[in-house]
Design a protein around this motif. Structure first.
Motif, PDB file in Angstrom:
ATOM      1  N   MET A 195       1.004  -1.259  -0.067  1.00  0.00           N
ATOM      2  CA  MET A 195      -0.146  -0.088  -0.132  1.00  0.00           C
ATOM      3  C   MET A 195       0.896   1.206  -0.057  1.00  0.00           C
ATOM      4  O   MET A 195       1.685   1.261   0.909  1.00  0.00           O
ATOM      5  N   ARG A 196       0.638   1.972  -0.883  1.00  0.00           N
ATOM      6  CA  ARG A 196       1.355   3.529  -0.802  1.00  0.00           C
ATOM      7  C   ARG A 196       0.873   4.378  -0.003  1.00  0.00           C
ATOM      8  O   ARG A 196      -0.189   4.444   0.332  1.00  0.00           O
ATOM      9  N   PHE A 197       1.755   5.318   0.509  1.00  0.00           N
ATOM     10  CA  PHE A 197       1.195   6.427   1.435  1.00  0.00           C
ATOM     11  C   PHE A 197       1.206   7.585   0.524  1.00  0.00           C
ATOM     12  O   PHE A 197       1.863   8.230   0.090  1.00  0.00           O
ATOM     13  N   THR A 198      -0.204   7.772   0.246  1.00  0.00           N
ATOM     14  CA  THR A 198      -0.651   8.879  -0.643  1.00  0.00           C
ATOM     15  C   THR A 198      -1.171  10.024   0.580  1.00  0.00           C
ATOM     16  O   THR A 198      -1.474   9.860   1.672  1.00  0.00           O
ATOM     17  N   PRO A 199      -1.319  11.223  -0.224  1.00  0.00           N
ATOM     18  CA  PRO A 199      -1.984  12.145   0.550  1.00  0.00           C
ATOM     19  C   PRO A 199      -3.351  11.652   1.241  1.00  0.00           C
ATOM     20  O   PRO A 199      -3.921  12.175   2.383  1.00  0.00           O
ATOM     21  N   ARG A 200      -3.906  10.927   0.317  1.00  0.00           N
ATOM     22  CA  ARG A 200      -5.334  10.736   0.811  1.00  0.00           C
ATOM     23  C   ARG A 200      -5.271   9.763   2.028  1.00  0.00           C
ATOM     24  O   ARG A 200      -5.929   9.736   2.943  1.00  0.00           O
ATOM     25  N   VAL A 201      -4.331   8.887   2.003  1.00  0.00           N
ATOM     26  CA  VAL A 201      -4.020   7.722   3.065  1.00  0.00           C
ATOM     27  C   VAL A 201      -3.493   8.605   4.422  1.00  0.00           C
ATOM     28  O   VAL A 201      -4.202   8.374   5.598  1.00  0.00           O
ATOM     29  N   ALA A 202      -2.681   9.693   4.406  1.00  0.00           N
ATOM     30  CA  ALA A 202      -2.286  10.558   5.342  1.00  0.00           C
ATOM     31  C   ALA A 202      -3.364  11.307   5.866  1.00  0.00           C
ATOM     32  O   ALA A 202      -3.558  11.289   7.307  1.00  0.00           O
ATOM     33  N   GLY A 203      -4.185  11.568   5.124  1.00  0.00           N
ATOM     34  CA  GLY A 203      -5.418  12.402   5.680  1.00  0.00           C
ATOM     35  C   GLY A 203      -6.287  11.657   6.436  1.00  0.00           C
ATOM     36  O   GLY A 203      -7.004  11.995   7.555  1.00  0.00           O
ATOM     37  N   MET A 204      -6.588  10.118   5.953  1.00  0.00           N
ATOM     38  CA  MET A 204      -7.482   9.307   6.691  1.00  0.00           C
ATOM     39  C   MET A 204      -7.021   8.935   8.063  1.00  0.00           C
ATOM     40  O   MET A 204      -7.593   8.801   8.964  1.00  0.00           O
ATOM     41  N   ILE A 205      -5.652   8.698   8.091  1.00  0.00           N
ATOM     42  CA  ILE A 205      -4.875   8.378   9.404  1.00  0.00           C
ATOM     43  C   ILE A 205      -5.008   9.650  10.387  1.00  0.00           C
ATOM     44  O   ILE A 205      -5.237   9.656  11.574  1.00  0.00           O
ATOM     45  N   ALA A 206      -4.871  10.935   9.708  1.00  0.00           N
ATOM     46  CA  ALA A 206      -4.892  12.019  10.762  1.00  0.00           C
ATOM     47  C   ALA A 206      -6.359  12.053  11.156  1.00  0.00           C
ATOM     48  O   ALA A 206      -6.591  12.576  12.397  1.00  0.00           O
ATOM     49  N   LEU A 207      -7.311  11.690  10.477  1.00  0.00           N
ATOM     50  CA  LEU A 207      -8.709  11.779  10.852  1.00  0.00           C
ATOM     51  C   LEU A 207      -9.147  11.012  12.032  1.00  0.00           C
ATOM     52  O   LEU A 207      -9.913  11.115  12.691  1.00  0.00           O
ATOM     53  N   LEU A 229      -1.373  18.748   6.548  1.00  0.00           N
ATOM     54  CA  LEU A 229      -0.826  17.590   6.004  1.00  0.00           C
ATOM     55  C   LEU A 229      -1.176  17.132   4.835  1.00  0.00           C
ATOM     56  O   LEU A 229      -0.360  16.896   3.904  1.00  0.00           O
ATOM     57  N   TYR A 230      -2.397  17.332   4.572  1.00  0.00           N
ATOM     58  CA  TYR A 230      -2.971  16.781   2.899  1.00  0.00           C
ATOM     59  C   TYR A 230      -2.045  17.726   2.061  1.00  0.00           C
ATOM     60  O   TYR A 230      -1.600  17.288   0.956  1.00  0.00           O
ATOM     61  N   LEU A 231      -2.247  19.194   2.013  1.00  0.00           N
ATOM     62  CA  LEU A 231      -1.533  19.890   1.282  1.00  0.00           C
ATOM     63  C   LEU A 231      -0.152  19.990   1.185  1.00  0.00           C
ATOM     64  O   LEU A 231       0.450  19.814  -0.018  1.00  0.00           O
ATOM     65  N   LEU A 232       0.572  19.452   2.428  1.00  0.00           N
ATOM     66  CA  LEU A 232       2.003  19.287   2.450  1.00  0.00           C
ATOM     67  C   LEU A 232       2.581  18.041   1.425  1.00  0.00           C
ATOM     68  O   LEU A 232       3.421  18.253   0.973  1.00  0.00           O
ATOM     69  N   LEU A 233       1.621  17.005   1.592  1.00  0.00           N
ATOM     70  CA  LEU A 233       2.016  15.773   1.191  1.00  0.00           C
ATOM     71  C   LEU A 233       1.345  15.695  -0.634  1.00  0.00           C
ATOM     72  O   LEU A 233       1.898  14.717  -1.219  1.00  0.00           O
ATOM     73  N   SER A 234       0.560  16.453  -1.033  1.00  0.00           N
ATOM     74  CA  SER A 234      -0.032  16.316  -2.294  1.00  0.00           C
ATOM     75  C   SER A 234       1.058  16.864  -3.120  1.00  0.00           C
ATOM     76  O   SER A 234       1.872  17.848  -2.993  1.00  0.00           O
ATOM     77  N   PRO A 235       1.026  16.254  -4.339  1.00  0.00           N
ATOM     78  CA  PRO A 235       2.027  16.554  -5.499  1.00  0.00           C
ATOM     79  C   PRO A 235       1.575  18.032  -6.061  1.00  0.00           C
ATOM     80  O   PRO A 235       0.450  18.579  -5.900  1.00  0.00           O
ATOM     81  N   THR A 236       2.406  18.789  -6.582  1.00  0.00           N
ATOM     82  CA  THR A 236       2.323  20.238  -7.282  1.00  0.00           C
ATOM     83  C   THR A 236       1.978  19.800  -8.647  1.00  0.00           C
ATOM     84  O   THR A 236       2.349  18.913  -9.271  1.00  0.00           O
ATOM     85  N   GLU A 237       1.460  20.929  -9.156  1.00  0.00           N
ATOM     86  CA  GLU A 237       1.088  20.844 -10.661  1.00  0.00           C
ATOM     87  C   GLU A 237       2.419  20.916 -11.466  1.00  0.00           C
ATOM     88  O   GLU A 237       2.512  20.360 -12.723  1.00  0.00           O
TER      89      GLU A 237
END
Length: 68
Positions: A1-13, A45-53
């Protein structure tokens, strides 16, 4: 399982569970403030870990100067 911003957000919630218990055990406004703080931290955390355009394209443009 990859550690994506969505996963980090769910863990933080998951931190909202103790917040609810804290709010029920103490005063309700302390729980409300803690709830808002957890949401702010989760979004940060979501903004920090999300990819940039643009990635590194802006860096290359400043290195070679502006295009004519």
């Amino acid at each position: 399982m990859r550690f994506t911003p969505r996963v980090a957000g769910m863990i933080a919630l998951l931190a909202l569970l103790p917040v609810v218990l804290f709010g029920l055990g103490r005063t309700w406004w302390a729980g409300a403030v803690t709830f808002v703080n957890v949401l702010i931290i989760t979004y940060s955390l979501y903004l920090l870990l999300s990819p940039t355009e643009n990635g590194h394209d802006d860096h290359d443009a400043t290195e070679h100067g502006p295009s004519p």
